[in-house]
Design a protein around this motif. Structure first.
Motif, PDB file in Angstrom:
ATOM      1  N   HIS A   4     -31.940  39.609  -8.224  1.00  0.00           N
ATOM      2  CA  HIS A   4     -31.335  41.327  -7.662  1.00  0.00           C
ATOM      3  C   HIS A   4     -30.506  40.846  -7.766  1.00  0.00           C
TER       4      HIS A   4
ATOM      5  N   ALA B 271     -41.945  41.890  -3.004  1.00  0.00           N
ATOM      6  CA  ALA B 271     -41.670  42.575  -4.676  1.00  0.00           C
ATOM      7  C   ALA B 271     -42.344  43.571  -4.981  1.00  0.00           C
TER       8      ALA B 271
ATOM      9  N   GLN C 172     -36.141  42.947  -8.998  1.00  0.00           N
ATOM     10  CA  GLN C 172     -36.461  42.886 -10.070  1.00  0.00           C
ATOM     11  C   GLN C 172     -37.383  41.852  -9.937  1.00  0.00           C
TER      12      GLN C 172
ATOM     13  N   THR D 277     -32.360  47.664  -2.345  1.00  0.00           N
ATOM     14  CA  THR D 277     -32.392  46.309  -2.831  1.00  0.00           C
ATOM     15  C   THR D 277     -32.797  46.331  -4.081  1.00  0.00           C
ATOM     16  N   ASP D 278     -32.709  46.779  -5.258  1.00  0.00           N
ATOM     17  CA  ASP D 278     -32.140  46.759  -6.697  1.00  0.00           C
ATOM     18  C   ASP D 278     -33.298  45.123  -7.109  1.00  0.00           C
TER      19      ASP D 278
ATOM     20  N   GLU E 207     -40.243  45.710  -1.010  1.00  0.00           N
ATOM     21  CA  GLU E 207     -38.795  45.328  -1.559  1.00  0.00           C
ATOM     22  C   GLU E 207     -38.157  47.017  -2.410  1.00  0.00           C
ATOM     23  N   GLN E 208     -38.964  47.148  -2.970  1.00  0.00           N
ATOM     24  CA  GLN E 208     -38.919  48.170  -4.649  1.00  0.00           C
ATOM     25  C   GLN E 208     -39.065  49.114  -3.881  1.00  0.00           C
ATOM     26  N   ARG E 209     -39.500  49.470  -2.564  1.00  0.00           N
ATOM     27  CA  ARG E 209     -39.715  51.282  -1.515  1.00  0.00           C
ATOM     28  C   ARG E 209     -38.759  51.468  -1.842  1.00  0.00           C
TER      29      ARG E 209
END
Length: 487
Positions: free
Chosen positions: A209, A175, A187, A184-185, A178-180
Motif C-alpha cells: 500500500h 488482503a 494491492q 486501505t488502498d 483489507e480490500q473491503r
C-alpha cells in the motif's frame, strides 16, 4: 560489530550533547514527560495553536533516546500496531471487535480485548480514522520540509511478503479483508510482480500500500527537538520523572507544577511510580549491515524506498537505508522480568545471529555481508494491544502511547489530538475511537513474564514448522492465538 550505543541511527548521527537539566522547582502551563515523538509533536502543535503557552519537556536521557531514536524507520499508517504481535491483524478489526460490531471478513479479530473500555464505533468512523492515519504520513513529511529537517524520507509504500504456503494463505485472507475498506488502498501482488519490486527468496505473494515512507528516526526526532526549541519550548534533559500527580511532575531535580501534565513515556511508562503494570515494555531488536555493493542491489531491487515486512508469526521489519545498508528488525528477548527496560540498547549477541540468518534467508546474496550494529529498544504494549490518547480533566493528566511498534506516524496524530484536548477544542480528532480508550492492567509477575515468553516461543516454533514445509497455519500458533485473543 557494535552492540548498543543506543542505536545505529544515533551512532551514525553522533550522540547529542545533553541539554541542561531541570534547575529546580518550576511552574509552567503544560509539563510533558518524555522527549520522544509523542512529547515533541504535542509540544510542537500546542505552540502552533497557542504560542504564549509556557511548555516544559522533561526527559530522563536525551531527546529521542527511547523508541523514537531506535525504531525501524517506518512512517506508516497503522492504527494500533497489533500486527507486530499477531498475524498482521487489521487495526480496523480491533476497534470493531472491541465495540461489539463484529469482525472483518477473513477472520481477523482484535486482540486481548478483555477489560477494554470504549463506546460504539461506526464503520464510517473507522474509515475516517484510517484516512486520518493515511494523511498523517503526508503531514509528517510536510512539517519536516517546513522545519528544514532532512530525515532521509522516501515514500515508497509498505511491502509485506509471504514465502511459505501457510504465510501465503494468511496473506491472501488479509488482503481480501483489507480490500473491503475504501481507505486501505492495498494491492495484492502475485509472485513475479512482487519479486520485481523486492526480490525476496521464495516469494509466493505480497501486498503493498502507498501510505508509508522510510525515514531516519534519529534525524527526524533530533530535528523535531530543535524545531520545538525554536518555538520557545524548553527541554530539560538528564532529569528523571519519578511520579505524576494532579498538577505536578515530581522529578529527581525538583517539582514541575502545571495546569496539564502529559505522560509521553511509551515503553518507559513502567518506570513511573504506580504504573508498572499499566503498559508492558516489549523489546524489539535490530541489526544494520555494512553498505551493500551496487551489483547486489541490482539483484535485490528494492529501489523505491519501500519498507519490508513478512507474514511470519514472529514478525520482521526492514528498510533500505539512504546509504544503502539494510536495517533489519525482529524479536530478540521480548520481555525482561519485572518490566525492566534496557541499558542503552545493548542486547544479546545471539540476537544478531538470529536476525542475520533471517536476513540471509530473505537475500542469499548477502552471505558475505557484515553486520555492523546490533541494538534493541522498548515499546509500550497495553493489555488489549490498542493505542490510546486521552485527557482526564479532573486531574489535568493527559497521555498517549501504546503504539505497539508502529508509532512513528501515530505519535503525530496523537500530538495533534492531545493539542485539541488540552486547549479544549472539540474536533474530528477528539472524536476518534482511541480517545480516552483504557484497558485493564497487566497481570502480576511471574504471570506476565511466563505468558509473554511462552507465547513468543510458541510462535517461533510455529514459524519453524511452516518454514519446514507445513502447508497450513501451525496448530501451535492457533493455540497461542486463542490465548492472546487473535482467533
Amino acid at each position: 560489530m557494535i552492540n548498543g550505543k543506543t542505536s545505529h541511527w544515533w551512532h551514525q548521527l553522533g550522540q547529542p550533547s545533553r541539554r541542561p537539566g531541570l534547575p529546580g522547582d518550576l511552574t509552567v502551563d503544560v509539563a510533558i514527560v518524555g522527549a520522544g515523538f509523542t512529547g515533541l509533536w504535542t509540544a510542537y502543535y500546542l505552540k502552533q495553536a497557542r504560542p504564549n503557552l509556557k511548555i516544559a519537556v522533561i526527559e530522563q536521557e536525551h531527546a529521542g533516546y527511547g523508541a523514537s531514536g531506535r525504531n525501524g524507520g517506518w512512517l506508516t499508517n497503522s492504527i494500533t500496531g497489533g500486527r507486530e504481535q499477531y498475524l498482521k491483524q487489521s487495526g480496523f478489526a480491533a476497534f470493531l471487535r472491541r465495540s461489539g460490531l463484529g469482525r472483518l471478513p477473513g477472520g481477523f479479530g482484535g486482540g486481548l480485548a478483555s477489560g477494554s473500555t470504549s463506546g460504539p464505533v461506526s464503520r464510517d468512523t473507522v474509515e475516517r480514522f484510517q484516512t486520518l492515519f493515511n494523511q498523517t504520513v503526508t503531514e509528517v513529511m510536510r512539517v519536516a520540509e517546513l522545519e528544514g529537517v532532512d530525515a532521509d524520507i522516501k515514500r515508497g509504500g509498505e511491502f509485506n511478503v509471504a514465502y511459505t504456503p501457510a504465510q501465503e494463505a494468511r496473506l491472501r485472507r488479509f488482503a481480501a479483508a483489507e480490500q473491503r475498506w475504501r481507505s486501505t488502498d492495498l494491492q495484492l501482488l502475485e509472485a513475479s510482480e512482487a519479486r520485481a519490486k523486492i526480490n525476496v527468496a521464495g516469494t509466493r505473494a505480497a501486498i503493498w500500500h502507498p501510505h508509508c515512507a522510510r525515514i531516519h528516526p534519529a534525524k527526524l526526532v533530533s530535528g523535531l527537538a530543535e524545531a520545538v526549541t525554536r518555538l520557545g519550548v524548553t527541554i530539560y534533559e538528564g532529569t528523571r520523572a519519578i511520579e505524576l500527580e494532579s498538577g505536578q511532575v515530581i522529578t529527581d531535580h525538583g517539582t514541575v507544577r502545571a495546569d496539564f501534565v502529559v505522560r509521553a513515556t511509551e515503553g518507559f511508562t513502567a518506570n513511573l511510580k504506580g504504573l508498572k503494570r499499566l503498559w508492558l515494555p516489549m523489546n524489539s531488536s535490530m541489526i544494520a549491515t555494512e553498505p551493500i555493493a551496487p551489483e547486489i542491489w541490482d539483484e535485490i531491487g528494492w529501489r523505491e524506498g519501500e519498507t519490508l515486512g513478512d507474514f511470519a508469526h514472529v514478525y520482521m521489519y526492514a528498510q533500505r537505508t539512504a546509504d544503502d545498508r539494510i536495517a533489519f528488525g525482529g524479536r530478540g528477548v521480548p520481555y525482561r522480568y519485572g518490566s525492566r527496560t534496557d541499558n542503552d540498547g545493548t542486547t544479546q549477541p545471539v540476537t544478531a545471529q538470529t536476525l542475520g540468518d533471517l536476513l540471509r534467508r530473505f537475500f542469499p546474496q548477502l552471505q558475505n555481508t557484515r553486520i555492523e550494529h546490533l541494538w534493541s529498544g522498548v515499546l509500550g504494549v497495553p493489555r488489549d494491544w490498542s493505542a490510546t490518547v486521552g485527557l482526564d480533566r479532573s486531574t489535568g493528566i493527559a497521555w498517549a502511547g501504546g503504539y505497539v511498534g508502529t508509532g512513528v506516524a501515530a505519535t503525530n496524530l496523537a500530538g495533534r489530538t492531545l493539542t485539541d484536548l488540552i486547549i479544549g477544542e472539540r474536533s474530528e480528532l477528539t472524536e476518534m475511537p482511541w480517545v480516552d480508550h483504557r484497558a485493564r492492567r497487566w497481570e502480576f509477575e511471574p504471570l506476565r513474564w511466563i505468558a509473554t515468553r511462552g507465547l513468543y516461543t510458541a510462535y517461533g516454533v510455529a514459524d519453524r514448522q511452516e518454514f519446514a514445509g507445513r502447508k497450513t497455519t501451525s496448530p501451535i500458533a492457533k493455540i497461542a492465538d486463542v490465548i492472546t485473543g487473535r482467533h
